[in-house]
Design a protein around this motif. Structure first.
Motif, PDB file in Angstrom:
ATOM      1  N   ALA A   1       0.824  -1.209   0.000  1.00 40.01           N
ATOM      2  CA  ALA A   1       0.000   0.000   0.000  1.00 40.01           C
ATOM      3  C   ALA A   1       0.858   1.259   0.000  1.00 40.01           C
ATOM      4  O   ALA A   1       0.490   2.273  -0.618  1.00 40.01           O
ATOM      5  CB  ALA A   1      -0.927  -0.001   1.212  1.00 40.01           C
TER       6      ALA A   1
ATOM      7  N   THR B   1       1.926   5.615  -2.533  1.00 41.12           N
ATOM      8  CA  THR B   1       2.131   7.009  -2.116  1.00 41.12           C
ATOM      9  C   THR B   1       3.588   7.420  -2.249  1.00 41.12           C
ATOM     10  O   THR B   1       3.919   8.574  -2.039  1.00 41.12           O
ATOM     11  CB  THR B   1       1.712   7.199  -0.639  1.00 41.12           C
ATOM     12  OG1 THR B   1       2.461   6.295   0.189  1.00 41.12           O
ATOM     13  CG2 THR B   1       0.232   6.964  -0.465  1.00 41.12           C
TER      14      THR B   1
ATOM     15  N   SER C   1      -5.755   3.302  -2.260  1.00 41.43           N
ATOM     16  CA  SER C   1      -5.273   4.389  -1.407  1.00 41.43           C
ATOM     17  C   SER C   1      -5.873   5.738  -1.771  1.00 41.43           C
ATOM     18  O   SER C   1      -5.450   6.760  -1.249  1.00 41.43           O
ATOM     19  CB  SER C   1      -3.750   4.465  -1.472  1.00 41.43           C
ATOM     20  OG  SER C   1      -3.318   4.671  -2.805  1.00 41.43           O
TER      21      SER C   1
ATOM     22  N   MET D   1      -4.789  -0.563   2.338  1.00 37.27           N
ATOM     23  CA  MET D   1      -4.951   0.485   1.316  1.00 37.27           C
ATOM     24  C   MET D   1      -5.872   1.592   1.822  1.00 37.27           C
ATOM     25  O   MET D   1      -5.609   2.784   1.624  1.00 37.27           O
ATOM     26  CB  MET D   1      -5.507  -0.126   0.031  1.00 37.27           C
ATOM     27  CG  MET D   1      -4.538  -1.044  -0.682  1.00 37.27           C
ATOM     28  SD  MET D   1      -3.155  -0.139  -1.415  1.00 37.27           S
ATOM     29  CE  MET D   1      -3.723   0.083  -3.081  1.00 37.27           C
TER      30      MET D   1
ATOM     31  N   VAL E   1      -4.100   3.923   4.210  1.00 39.09           N
ATOM     32  CA  VAL E   1      -3.287   4.919   3.519  1.00 39.09           C
ATOM     33  C   VAL E   1      -4.175   6.040   2.983  1.00 39.09           C
ATOM     34  O   VAL E   1      -3.820   7.218   3.047  1.00 39.09           O
ATOM     35  CB  VAL E   1      -2.487   4.274   2.371  1.00 39.09           C
ATOM     36  CG1 VAL E   1      -1.775   5.338   1.541  1.00 39.09           C
ATOM     37  CG2 VAL E   1      -1.468   3.286   2.922  1.00 39.09           C
TER      38      VAL E   1
END
Length: 274
Positions: free
Chosen positions: A19, A23, A60, A83, A86
């Protein structure tokens, strides 16, 4: 290289470490954003008018952020807790729901103006548990999605079909649930840029959008005509006949819509006299 959906069920594959990639990896983010923008374009929403949209397999919240940037309100559903954690950390504006798409969607009828999904649909073709039947799970998902969309809405899925049989399986269950539409293939002659988008419509048959990378004609596969042909082969009841009315009422019930009960008078013709 092994496909992700063959390595583990999605709730386990998308663990905390996986996850975090969504990002931290700028290339992955760029690809997700581009596919999200294309999916929204294929929705053909009215310009400068915010809509209430559903993000299926939202992960996410990258695709949800694109929806936000374009002024829309959204709800996201995903099976991975990591996910969604996040997404919460990223402070996305959409509402988030933990859920398995194969068990259906819990929303009220006609609630959404459209739906998008990025890189999630192919996971439903797997039997991750002994109780999983991909055909039944796909139909459960598509029928519940059809019910919670307005009758002018579209749903667009960017997905990675493993082969033609899998694409046929997915589209057949979508059409069985009441959708019209087909598959749009962007950049069909490119190995890296080629992308598959399943474009589903609730309001009746309409031409598929033009694919990118095709100058003359769009590279699309329409399944609507195929469905109509199969209905005729099965001996589709005449319009307005009792069998036709009963089929329509049963379809409305599956969609969660208010429908009168069947009686001995259902489909009976009036004599025209008072």
């Amino acid at each position: 290289m092994s496909r992700p959906e063959h390595q583990a069920p999605p709730e386990f594959f998308y663990n905390e470490a996986e996850a975090r990639k969504y990002t931290q990896n700028s290339r992955m983010i760029d690809i997700q954003v581009q596919m999200s923008e294309r999916a929204i374009e294929l929705l053909a929403l009215p310009d400068d008018e915010p809509r209430f949209l559903l993000d299926l397999g939202c992960g996410s919240g990258l695709s949800g952020s694109v929806l936000e940037d374009q002024g829309h309100v959204w709800v996201g559903v995903d099976i991975s807790t990591a996910m969604l954690d996040v997404a919460v950390e990223r402070e996305v504006e959409g509402d988030l729901l933990l859920g398995d798409l194969g068990q259906g969607l819990p929303f009220r009828a006609g609630a959404f103006d459209g739906a998008v999904s990025i890189s999630a649909l192919q996971w439903l073709c797997n039997a991750d548990k002994t109780s999983h039947n991909p055909t039944k799970r796909l139909y459960k998902f598509f029928s519940s999605l059809y019910a919670c969309l307005s009758r002018t809405a579209r749903a667009v899925f960017q997905f990675y079909p493993e082969n033609n049989d899998q694409m046929e399986l997915v589209t057949a269950q979508a059409m069985k649930a009441g959708f019209f539409g087909g598959v749009v293939v962007d950049y069909p002659n490119s190995t890296k840029a080629k992308k598959f988008f399943l474009v589903l419509m609730t309001g009746g048959a309409a031409p598929l959008p033009k694919a990118l990378g095709e100058e003359t004609d769009h590279k699309g596969v329409s399944y609507t005509g195929k469905r109509e042909q199969m209905k005729k082969m099965r001996g589709k009841p005449l319009k307005k006949s009792r069998d036709w009315i009963l089929e329509k009422k049963e379809r409305r019930r599956r969609q969660g819509r208010s429908t009168r009960i069947d009686t001995k008078y259902t489909g009976r013709k009036r004599s025209g006299r008072f």
